[in-house]
Design a protein around this motif. Structure first.
Motif, PDB file in Angstrom:
ATOM      1  N   MET A   1      88.372  40.114  13.999  1.00 23.05           N
ATOM      2  CA  MET A   1      87.913  38.922  13.247  1.00 23.05           C
ATOM      3  C   MET A   1      88.925  38.450  12.211  1.00 23.05           C
ATOM      4  N   SER A   4      87.934  34.955  10.361  1.00 22.24           N
ATOM      5  CA  SER A   4      86.775  34.880   9.480  1.00 22.24           C
ATOM      6  C   SER A   4      87.021  35.607   8.163  1.00 22.24           C
ATOM      7  N   THR A   5      87.982  36.512   8.106  1.00 25.55           N
ATOM      8  CA  THR A   5      88.253  37.183   6.830  1.00 25.55           C
ATOM      9  C   THR A   5      88.905  36.201   5.858  1.00 25.55           C
ATOM     10  N   PRO A   8      85.744  32.754   4.176  1.00 24.37           N
ATOM     11  CA  PRO A   8      84.464  33.488   4.102  1.00 24.37           C
ATOM     12  C   PRO A   8      83.304  32.740   4.741  1.00 24.37           C
ATOM     13  N   MET A   9      83.197  31.410   4.554  1.00 28.51           N
ATOM     14  CA  MET A   9      82.000  30.722   5.011  1.00 28.51           C
ATOM     15  C   MET A   9      82.182  30.130   6.410  1.00 28.51           C
ATOM     16  N   LEU A  58      55.755  57.808  22.566  1.00 29.81           N
ATOM     17  CA  LEU A  58      56.476  56.642  22.060  1.00 29.81           C
ATOM     18  C   LEU A  58      57.926  56.612  22.534  1.00 29.81           C
ATOM     19  N   ARG A 108      93.913  43.173   4.480  1.00 34.25           N
ATOM     20  CA  ARG A 108      92.751  43.244   3.597  1.00 34.25           C
ATOM     21  C   ARG A 108      92.962  44.070   2.344  1.00 34.25           C
ATOM     22  N   TRP A 192      78.915  48.022  10.210  1.00 37.03           N
ATOM     23  CA  TRP A 192      78.334  47.318   9.054  1.00 37.03           C
ATOM     24  C   TRP A 192      79.354  47.267   7.917  1.00 37.03           C
ATOM     25  N   ARG A 193      80.020  48.370   7.675  1.00 38.39           N
ATOM     26  CA  ARG A 193      81.019  48.438   6.603  1.00 38.39           C
ATOM     27  C   ARG A 193      82.183  47.504   6.902  1.00 38.39           C
ATOM     28  N   VAL A 194      82.543  47.414   8.175  1.00 38.72           N
ATOM     29  CA  VAL A 194      83.704  46.597   8.542  1.00 38.72           C
ATOM     30  C   VAL A 194      83.363  45.119   8.498  1.00 38.72           C
ATOM     31  N   GLY A 195      82.236  44.750   9.082  1.00 42.43           N
ATOM     32  CA  GLY A 195      81.973  43.322   9.218  1.00 42.43           C
ATOM     33  C   GLY A 195      80.585  42.869   8.805  1.00 42.43           C
ATOM     34  N   LEU A 197      76.626  41.970   8.497  1.00 43.56           N
ATOM     35  CA  LEU A 197      75.704  41.302   9.410  1.00 43.56           C
ATOM     36  C   LEU A 197      76.443  40.328  10.323  1.00 43.56           C
ATOM     37  N   ARG A 198      77.505  39.716   9.750  1.00 45.20           N
ATOM     38  CA  ARG A 198      78.233  38.725  10.548  1.00 45.20           C
ATOM     39  C   ARG A 198      78.850  39.374  11.778  1.00 45.20           C
ATOM     40  N   ARG A 201      76.055  40.156  14.196  1.00 44.22           N
ATOM     41  CA  ARG A 201      75.557  38.985  14.905  1.00 44.22           C
ATOM     42  C   ARG A 201      76.576  38.489  15.924  1.00 44.22           C
TER      43      ARG A 201
END
Ligand code: HEM
Lengths: 205, 236
Positions: A1, A4-5, A8-9, A58, A108, A192-195, A197-198, A201
């Motif tokens: 990505m 996107s880094t 941000p938006m 279950l 980064r 999660w740490r890397v990217g 929720l984006r 998704r």
């Protein structure tokens, strides 16, 4: 990505459709194999035999032993094919993917954290493939123990200690569930740490 | 990543996640019924591959010291039938040129073989057992197989029934066992005659066998457990 880094938006850059589909399919197939496997477990628990504790309904799939086996041996072909494609892709794309992600790490941070994270994540991927491959080998050995007697033979190492190769195989095959669950957990946390929720998704279908 | 995600999307996504979990559980129960369809689609292919994998030759056996009598559990759908050894007859009928009614002396007069093999139950347990008795192939040969015969239907004294493909029935390690671990077969294990082989799951290995019927095709009754959803070939 990388894109996107920088912005941000920016709209989420979804992974290619086939990548997302393959990713979800992998997850689905592993869940189906694990749940139907646990159904099989319940017919005669690996630990305790007929008196042993069973897995809550279950987490099982199939409703009864024959149903669990329908699923387990119905999906095993997809599972094996998937694993083959996955390993093939990783071997092919390894170099390219590492290079791109390595750039991201340099961009980064001044510290080496992302690089370390990446290294951990690569380790997780590799272990996942090994565990899933092990699941396939031990599964095949119990599916056709007479025809594939040579696949059963390595598991008789504990016979001198009174552990029959069949029980060793059952424990090994079952152990791939906690192992893959741990690796899946690590994979989820790391991604999660890397990217955040984006990134999640971007891989969702 | 330091990117603040769009709050609405985040909330929506979390909602989807939370809503998805119960849906998955409900889906899991609904999927139980689909399993049968999955089996119907994939079993014929699996069975064909199993039949291809199965060789005609002998498979390696275990050492007699590996026999574990305690590991062999007892399964029966309908108790243990009482069979008088003197009155016992094994009927061989159907597509044969010389139908037979064999008593235990006739079976004992055939060449006797021992197989030390792993008995594998579909439930998941297994036990190494030493079976002995005549080969099923030799018993069928007595009756003279018709070239049309493709399947063997097996009847038991307790009304259990099974059907096998002829290739598996003729396998050199497929026995009509009359002895187990060096002693006469106990009643609970199928006395006086039961099937034993390394190449099939336990539910194919009928106990208390009283009839063998050679057939050209599989009928509607394929086996007690098979008719309830278990795989028919059940090779190992
Ligand atoms: C091609 C792949 C696989 C094959 C051929 C296979 C085959 C088998 C077989 C034959 C059994 C029955 C064992 C028994 O009778 O005790 C079994 C049980 C089981 N399998 Fe698999 N399996 C495969 C993949 C998987 C995977 C990926 C998982 C989970 C992630 C899994 C989980 C289980 C579990 C939990 C059991 C029950 C353990 C037991 O009762 O022994 N299997 N599998």
């Amino acid at each position: 990505m990388p894109a996107s880094t920088k912005r941000p938006m920016a709209p989420i850059r979804y992974a290619p459709l086939w990548t997302r589909a393959f990713h979800s399919f992998n997850l689905l197939v592993i869940l189906l194999m694990a749940a139907s496997g646990l159904q099989i477990y319940n017919a005669n628990p690996v630990f305790g035999g007929r008196g042993g504790a069973t897995v809550p309904e279950l987490f099982t799939l199939g409703g009864w032993l024959a149903g669990g086996r329908d699923w387990h041996f119905g999906v095993m072909g997809l599972y094996a094919a998937n694993l083959g494609v996955w390993i093939g892709l990783l071997i092919r794309q390894r170099h390219q993917r590492l290079a791109a992600m390595g750039d991201l790490g340099t961009l980064r941070a001044s510290s080496n954290t992302p690089k370390r994270r990446l290294a951990v994540h690569r380790l997780v991927y590799t272990l996942m493939l090994i565990v899933l491959g092990f699941s396939l080998i031990t599964g095949l050995a119990m599916y056709k123990p007479a025809q594939f007697w040579w696949l059963v033979a390595p598991f008789s190492f504990a016979e001198a200690a009174g552990h029959d190769s069949w029980q060793v195989l059952r424990v090994c095959h079952l152990a791939t569930i906690p192992a893959i669950a741990l690796l899946l957990g690590a994979h989820v946390v790391l991604s999660w740490r890397v990217g955040g929720l984006r990134l999640w998704r971007s891989m969702a279908v | 990543m330091a990117t603040p995600a769009d709050p609405l999307s985040r909330r929506r996504s979390l909602g989807l996640l939370l809503g998805g979990a119960p849906a998955l559980l409900l889906g899991g129960c609904a999927l139980n019924g689909v399993g049968e369809a999955v089996g119907t689609v994939t079993q014929p292919l699996n069975e064909r591959i199993e039949a291809l994998l199965q060789g005609k030759g002998k498979l390696p056996e275990f050492r007699p010291s590996q026999v574990d009598p305690a590991a062999l559990l007892i399964n029966s759908f309908n108790g243990t039938p009482e069979i008088d050894p003197g009155g016992y007859r094994l009927a061989v009928a159907g597509l044969v040129s010389r139908p037979q009614r064999l008593d235990l002396t006739a079976l004992a007069a055939l060449p006797q073989h021992q197989c030390v093999i792993r008995h594998v139950c579909v439930e998941g347990w297994s036990a190494v057992v030493a079976w002995s008795g005549p080969r099923l192939a030799d018993v069928l040969a007595l009756a003279g197989l018709s070239p049309l015969a493709g399947y063997v239907f097996i009847e038991s004294a307790d009304q259990y029934y099974e059907s096998w493909d002829l290739a598996s029935a003729l396998h050199p390690q497929t026995l009509l066992a009359t002895h187990m671990n060096g002693a006469p077969l106990p009643a609970a294990n199928g006395a006086p005659v039961r099937l034993a082989t390394p190449i099939k799951l336990g539910y194919k290995l009928s106990k208390w066998v009283t009839g063998l019927k050679l057939m050209a095709t599989l009928g509607d009754r394929r086996g007690y457990w098979e008719d309830q959803g278990y795989e028919w070939f059940a090779g190992l």
